[in-house]
Design an enzyme around this catalytic site. Structure first.
Site, PDB file in Angstrom:
ATOM      1  N   HIS A 140      -1.933  -5.203   1.376  1.00  0.00           N
ATOM      2  CA  HIS A 140      -3.205  -5.885   1.154  1.00  0.00           C
ATOM      3  C   HIS A 140      -2.906  -7.333   0.771  1.00  0.00           C
ATOM      4  CE1 HIS A 140      -7.137  -6.941  -0.472  1.00  0.00           C
ATOM      5  NE2 HIS A 140      -6.462  -7.514  -1.451  1.00  0.00           N
ATOM      6  N   ARG A 153       2.604  -6.431   9.299  1.00  0.00           N
ATOM      7  CA  ARG A 153       1.847  -5.368   9.978  1.00  0.00           C
ATOM      8  C   ARG A 153       2.286  -5.207  11.435  1.00  0.00           C
ATOM      9  NH1 ARG A 153      -3.980  -7.166   7.321  1.00  0.00           N
ATOM     10  NH2 ARG A 153      -3.966  -5.729   5.544  1.00  0.00           N
ATOM     11  N   LYS A 188       0.830  -1.192   0.000  1.00  0.00           N
ATOM     12  CA  LYS A 188       0.000   0.000   0.000  1.00  0.00           C
ATOM     13  C   LYS A 188       0.878   1.261   0.000  1.00  0.00           C
ATOM     14  CE  LYS A 188      -3.999  -2.123   2.287  1.00  0.00           C
ATOM     15  NZ  LYS A 188      -4.873  -2.084   3.481  1.00  0.00           N
ATOM     16  N   ARG A 244      -1.406 -14.363   3.995  1.00  0.00           N
ATOM     17  CA  ARG A 244      -2.170 -13.709   5.075  1.00  0.00           C
ATOM     18  C   ARG A 244      -1.416 -13.833   6.412  1.00  0.00           C
ATOM     19  NH1 ARG A 244      -6.242 -10.031   4.435  1.00  0.00           N
ATOM     20  NH2 ARG A 244      -6.960 -10.531   6.516  1.00  0.00           N
ATOM     21  N   THR A 298      -5.410  -7.461  10.405  1.00  0.00           N
ATOM     22  CA  THR A 298      -5.781  -6.175   9.794  1.00  0.00           C
ATOM     23  C   THR A 298      -5.330  -4.983  10.643  1.00  0.00           C
ATOM     24  OG1 THR A 298      -7.759  -7.230   8.897  1.00  0.00           O
ATOM     25  CG2 THR A 298      -7.765  -4.821   8.963  1.00  0.00           C
TER      26      THR A 298
HETATM   27  N1  UDP Z   1      -9.640  -0.717   7.613  1.00  0.00           N
HETATM   28  C1  UDP Z   1      -9.627   0.448   8.380  1.00  0.00           C
HETATM   29  N2  UDP Z   1     -10.273   0.446   9.577  1.00  0.00           N
HETATM   30  C2  UDP Z   1     -10.918  -0.639  10.065  1.00  0.00           C
HETATM   31  C3  UDP Z   1     -10.918  -1.826   9.292  1.00  0.00           C
HETATM   32  C4  UDP Z   1     -10.272  -1.824   8.075  1.00  0.00           C
HETATM   33  O1  UDP Z   1      -9.034   1.440   7.981  1.00  0.00           O
HETATM   34  O2  UDP Z   1     -11.472  -0.556  11.171  1.00  0.00           O
HETATM   35  C5  UDP Z   1      -8.942  -0.719   6.310  1.00  0.00           C
HETATM   36  C6  UDP Z   1      -7.559  -1.358   6.407  1.00  0.00           C
HETATM   37  O3  UDP Z   1      -6.653  -0.617   5.596  1.00  0.00           O
HETATM   38  C7  UDP Z   1      -7.812  -2.737   5.839  1.00  0.00           C
HETATM   39  C8  UDP Z   1      -8.857  -2.453   4.759  1.00  0.00           C
HETATM   40  O4  UDP Z   1      -9.686  -1.470   5.373  1.00  0.00           O
HETATM   41  O5  UDP Z   1      -6.632  -3.346   5.363  1.00  0.00           O
HETATM   42  C9  UDP Z   1      -9.690  -3.632   4.290  1.00  0.00           C
HETATM   43  O6  UDP Z   1     -10.264  -4.259   5.412  1.00  0.00           O
HETATM   44  P1  UDP Z   1     -10.344  -5.832   5.567  1.00  0.00           P
HETATM   45  O7  UDP Z   1     -11.322  -6.087   6.666  1.00  0.00           O
HETATM   46  O8  UDP Z   1     -10.570  -6.506   4.258  1.00  0.00           O
HETATM   47  O9  UDP Z   1      -8.885  -6.185   6.141  1.00  0.00           O
HETATM   48  P2  UDP Z   1      -7.642  -6.934   5.457  1.00  0.00           P
HETATM   49  O10 UDP Z   1      -8.156  -8.010   4.550  1.00  0.00           O
HETATM   50  O11 UDP Z   1      -6.850  -5.880   4.717  1.00  0.00           O
HETATM   51  O12 UDP Z   1      -6.845  -7.508   6.605  1.00  0.00           O
HETATM   52 MG    MG Z   2      -9.673  -7.960   3.193  1.00  0.00          MG
END
Ligand code: UDP
Ligand code: MG
Length: 201
Positions: free
Chosen positions: A167, A144, A18, A127, A133
């Protein structure tokens, strides 16, 4: 070319560094983590995506958007914060819609590095290397967890997305859609052998 083994376990997944990962000079570090684990990069490019391309990359259904809202709400509950004070709403769908917009803004701040990764259980392995996340919850040793401490409580008050560096597709269906969304067939190059794989597998 060596004989391919264990093809049942081989998967492809979509991964993207990102804007914060690019701006912080972590491209090499992140790619190295995947390569050293035995995963093979079969497509790679730097892109400055349009708003539309990012908007179509992330799901638009209410279930996914409400899940975005919930990820923040769970964090607020843990730290004793009132969602209404942080987000102006205690409705997960409404909050998720705001987070989704901040996410699109974040993803166009700078170029991203998009890739396709192939390997044994690649979706799950990528993952795992990526981590949770929410960086404040991500295990040390994950991308992360090692490079961020960001959390919804910190990000949402300032009306921004969590900056979590990378991502990674969550499921086989997501991986297939995302690979198609970012790469043409001609841009994907699976036809080379990693020399170390002869010793690894
Ligand atoms: N995100 C955020 N706040 C939250 C949850 C998600 O800013 O409370 C953003 C974060 O950048 C995340 C993206 O939204 O990577 C997509 O969310 P997802 O739940 O798909 O998480 P990921 O698959 O990236 O772990
Ligand atoms: Mg996701």
């Amino acid at each position: 070319m060596s004989e391919k083994k264990n093809t049942l376990a081989i998967e492809r997944t979509f991964t993207m560094i990102k804007p914060d990962g690019v701006e912080r000079g972590l491209i090499g570090e992140i790619l190295g983590r995947f390569e050293k684990r035995g995963l093979k990069i079969i497509a790679l490019k730097m892109v400055k995506p349009s708003v539309e391309h990012i908007d179509n990359h992330y799901p638009k259904d209410d279930t996914w958007i409400a899940r975005l809202g919930d990820k923040g709400f769970n964090c607020f509950a843990e730290y004793g914060l009132n969602p209404k004070e942080v987000m102006g709403t205690d409705n997960n769908l409404e909050a998720g819609k705001m987070v989704r917009q901040w996410l699109v803004d974040y993803m166009i701040e700078a170029p991203v590095v998009a890739m396709v990764i192939e390997g044994i259980h690649a979706i799950e392995m990528v993952r795992k290397i990526t981590g949770s996340t929410l960086p404040n919850k991500a295990e040390i040793g994950t991308i992360r967890g090692d490079f961020s401490v960001d959390s919804p409580a910190a990000a949402n008050l300032n009306k921004r997305s969590i900056k979590n560096l990378i991502h990674a597709s969550e499921t086989k269906a997501e991986a297939e859609n995302e690979i198609k969304h970012w790469f043409s067939e001609e841009e994907i190059h699976p036809d080379y052998d990693r020399a170390d794989h002869a010793a690894m597998f």
